[in-house]
Design an enzyme around this catalytic site. Structure first.
Site, PDB file in Angstrom:
ATOM      1  N   ASP A 189       0.842  -1.202   0.000  1.00  0.00           N
ATOM      2  CA  ASP A 189       0.000   0.000   0.000  1.00  0.00           C
ATOM      3  C   ASP A 189       0.881   1.257   0.000  1.00  0.00           C
ATOM      4  OD1 ASP A 189      -2.220   1.884   0.792  1.00  0.00           O
ATOM      5  OD2 ASP A 189      -3.310   0.014   1.030  1.00  0.00           O
ATOM      6  N   SER A 238     -10.959  -0.359  -1.469  1.00  0.00           N
ATOM      7  CA  SER A 238      -9.716  -0.399  -0.684  1.00  0.00           C
ATOM      8  C   SER A 238      -9.996  -0.709   0.777  1.00  0.00           C
ATOM      9  CB  SER A 238      -9.020   0.966  -0.718  1.00  0.00           C
ATOM     10  OG  SER A 238      -8.168   1.082  -1.813  1.00  0.00           O
ATOM     11  N   HIS A 251      -3.805   6.254   3.393  1.00  0.00           N
ATOM     12  CA  HIS A 251      -4.468   5.051   2.885  1.00  0.00           C
ATOM     13  C   HIS A 251      -3.874   3.759   3.463  1.00  0.00           C
ATOM     14  CE1 HIS A 251      -5.623   2.091  -0.233  1.00  0.00           C
ATOM     15  NE2 HIS A 251      -6.616   2.906  -0.546  1.00  0.00           N
TER      16      HIS A 251
END
Lengths: 625, 87
Positions: free
Chosen positions: A32, A415, A93
């Site tokens: 990620d 996600s 994220h």
């Protein structure tokens, strides 16, 4: 995660059955945007040294330390002048997804009081290894970096990989780094979880299409954030995460279209960059036809903004007071404004509502059919993906043009659903440490909650939207029967797709050749937990699926087949499977027939094997493109 | 500058790692690249090597170099390194 795990029935602490010692030996590889290592979600209080099997390193770079929770970090992003080369998360994220899969349980977290609760991962006692492939300011995550991350994660000995990264559409295996990396992972017993994509509700948008990858769609769950807009003449309800409290004060309304001196009406009504005139919007609430640029109104001195979106089924954070309305609600505001001399409105601070229809598939979640392998159903499974409150990096703003710094924030997307299933897969592996990736995937798919496409007004895609259904962590522990597919099964599957010689080596990595029998095998006969066939739109069809199940329930058991739903004529032979021992395998054939489903239509039914205790459910989908 | 514009990052995938104990992936990658570019220095050309779980490398190549590599026996496939997105 302050609500999502409870929603799925995986309760906090001792209220859920757990295997703490095995969970502590589980390593989740997260590919990620890096991680915020100082987050409480990754504190190593109470953790012993890394598991003995761990072969990775901590190469997080400048000012980056690992600990006994966050045991590994590597970075593959290009060196930039903007950020020091590090595994530190500058986007938020990666911190969010890592904490959703395996973050510690952290009490009393919220986003400025919103969504308050305990943030936690599916396996809070597990370890995390981070592989950073995306950097803020750098557009996208490179394929070569992603392949490096797989190369290391597999060799580092992680137990599973979660990767919430993808393209806009499915790619052939031979040019898809995730398909290649995940194949090698599968061959080493490592399951890869991948997000389906955010290009829904249009069909054929699912970007993760290989059968050796577990592809996750996103749902909206029972907690929704709403931001009420109070008009002079009444009330309507909007969507957004608005942490700003304007104390209910009403302000004058102005439409973006009439708040410009430099743009044509078509650009101005969207509040496009450079269009709004500060003299016309200052101190007012600006109506914008798109939720893309409300920060333009803020920059010009507006107090708040009201926008519209065709995807108003989830809430987003903005840098000032914004409410996003559905088309109908927005038109109500517009007609109020046009019919009133001095129109005014108030945008209130967000609250939450309980949504009884949950779970429903999220509008943005990418849909099938699978554009590369038509007879493999994708996505596979659905998990919570909207308005997920999880750990965040204070180095990243919570929204565009935002000056705030937060340690926990709300994000929406596939996600977010992907690491939920990664957490469930890891949880399941703590009960069945020797199960292969396909056994874990099968257990999660065949025990999923049934979903109903009609519950969502913008979704008529059924299994192409949600796959086998909504993940159910507790039932997944006891699947009864599983559909297994190992490396050689996948090679036979590739042979059936005419991958031979060099091309077969491309995917498998090995110098293998296809037997005559393998070359004739049909992709739909891969021992997958779902059954899918593309047929002619108008001609009658009769297709057969061959499957083998492995008994992982009770040694002495008898399962009876039941086909639920009347849309397809289906026959299962044999209709009864008797097992004498654990891990015994039995094969059967499902034959479905009917008239052509019509162009771009699907018909589906479900096969359920039941022994009275276990219910092993597989979707059967027949469609025409 | 024109030379740099002509090149893009390609993934050169070489399948599984050979089981031979004396196999050294890095030196194999380097020699393949040197052979294709016709120079001993591969500085700024080799982007990364895949050598722990599977075999291959990423390199800055011209289209003609890509074609030569793709036809080599040890090379399974050569494809552009595309940018993907967080979802």
């Amino acid at each position: 995660t302050t609500m999502s795990w409870d929603f799925m029935g995986l309760k906090e602490g001792k209220r859920a059955k757990r295997n703490p010692s095995i969970e502590s030996n589980t390593i989740i590889g997260v590919i990620d945007s890096g991680i915020y290592p100082e987050s409480e979600s990754f504190s190593d209080k109470g953790f012993g040294p890394p598991p003995k099997k761990w072969k990775g390193v901590c190469e997080g770079g400048t000012n980056f330390s690992c600990n006994n929770k966050l045991i590994g970090a590597r970075s593959y992003t290009p060196k930039t002048n903007e950020f020091p080369h590090s595994a530190r998360d500058n986007m938020g994220h990666g911190t969010h997804t890592a904490s959703t899969a395996a973050g510690n349980a952290v009490k009393d977290v919220s986003f400025y009081g919103l969504g308050n609760g305990t943030a936690r991962g599916g396996v809070p006692a597990a370890r995390i290894a981070v592989y950073k492939v995306c950097e803020a300011g750098f557009e996208g995550c490179t394929g070569d970096g992603i392949l490096s991350a797989y190369d290391d994660a597999i060799a580092d000995n992680v137990d599973l990989i979660t990767i919430s990264i993808g393209g806009d559409t499915g790619q052939p295996f031979e040019v898809d780094p995730t398909a290649i990396g995940a194949f090698h992972a599968m061959a080493k017993g490592i399951l890869t979880l991948n997000s389906a994509g955010n290009s829904g509700p249009e069909s054929s948008t699912v970007s993760s299409i290989a059968p050796w990858i577990f592809t996750v769609a996103a749902s909206n769950t029972n907690r929704g954030f709403v931001t009420k807009v109070v008009l002079g003449d009444g009330k309507t309800v909007g969507r957004s995460v608005n942490s700003f409290d304007l104390k209910g004060t009403k302000y004058p309304l102005v439409y973006g279209e009439s708040a410009t001196r430099s743009c044509d009406a078509d650009s101005a009504r969207f509040c496009s960059p450079g269009c709004l005139d500060s003299k016309l919007v200052k101190g007012k609430i600006v109506l914008c036809d798109s939720a893309e640029h409300p920060d333009e109104a803020q920059a010009m001195g507006a107090i708040a903004s009201i926008t519209k979106s065709s995807k108003a089924d989830f809430a987003t954070i903005f840098s000032f007071s914004v409410s996003v309305l559905s088309e109908d609600d927005y038109n109500t505001v517009l007609s109020y404004m046009n019919s009133t001399k001095n129109p005014k409105a108030a945008v209130l601070k967000s609250g939450t509502t309980f949504k009884q229809t949950a779970p429903v598939i999220a509008s943005y979640s990418s849909r099938g059919p699978n554009t590369i392998i038509p007879d493999i159903l994708k996505p596979d499974i659905t998990a919570p993906g909207s308005e997920i409150l999880a750990a965040y990096s204070p180095d990243a703003p919570p929204s565009k043009s935002d000056t705030r710094h937060v340690k926990y924030s709300l994000l929406t997307g596939t996600s977010m659903s992907c690491p939920h299933v990664a957490g469930v897969a890891a949880y399941l592996k703590t009960f069945h440490p020797r199960w292969s990736p396909s056994m874990i995937q099968s257990a999660i798919m065949t025990t999923a909650w049934p979903m109903n496409a009609s519950a969502s007004p913008i979704n008529e895609m059924d299994e192409f939207a949600y796959g086998a259904g909504h993940v159910d962590p507790i039932s997944a522990i006891h699947p009864g029967l599983v559909y297994e597919a190992n490396k050689s099964d996948h090679i036979a599957f590739l042979c059936g797709l005419n991958y031979t010689g060099k091309n077969l080596k491309l995917i498998s990595g090995d110098s293998v050749s296809c037997t005559k029998e393998q070359t004739k095998s049909l992709p739909r006969n891969l021992n997958y937990p779902s059954m899918t066939a593309q047929v002619s739109a108008t001609k009658p069809f009769k297709v057969a699926f061959r499957r083998t199940v492995t008994n992982v329930g009770m040694s002495n058991s008898t399962y009876k087949a039941k086909v639920v739903g009347t849309k397809l004529k289906a026959k299962v032979v044999p209709g009864v499977l008797s097992f004498k021992s654990l891990h015994e395998k039995k094969s059967f054939t499902v034959t479905v027939s009917g008239k052509g489903p019509g162009a771009e239509k699907l018909v589906s039914t479900h096969l359920i094997w039941s022994d009275g205790f276990h219910s092993v459910r597989s979707p059967i989908v027949v469609y025409a493109s | 500058a024109k030379d740099d514009q002509d090149k893009q990052v390609y993934i050169v995938y070489m399948g599984a790692l050979p089981a031979r104990v004396d196999y050294m992936p890095m030196s194999h990658h380097t020699s393949l690249l040197q052979e294709v570019i016709g120079e001993s220095s591969i500085e700024n050309r080799l982007v990364r090597s895949y050598k722990r779980s599977f075999n291959g490398f990423a390199a800055r190549l011209t289209e003609s170099e890509r074609e030569i590599l793709a036809n080599m026996e040890d090379v399974v496939s050569v494809f552009p390194s595309k940018k993907l997105k967080l979802q």
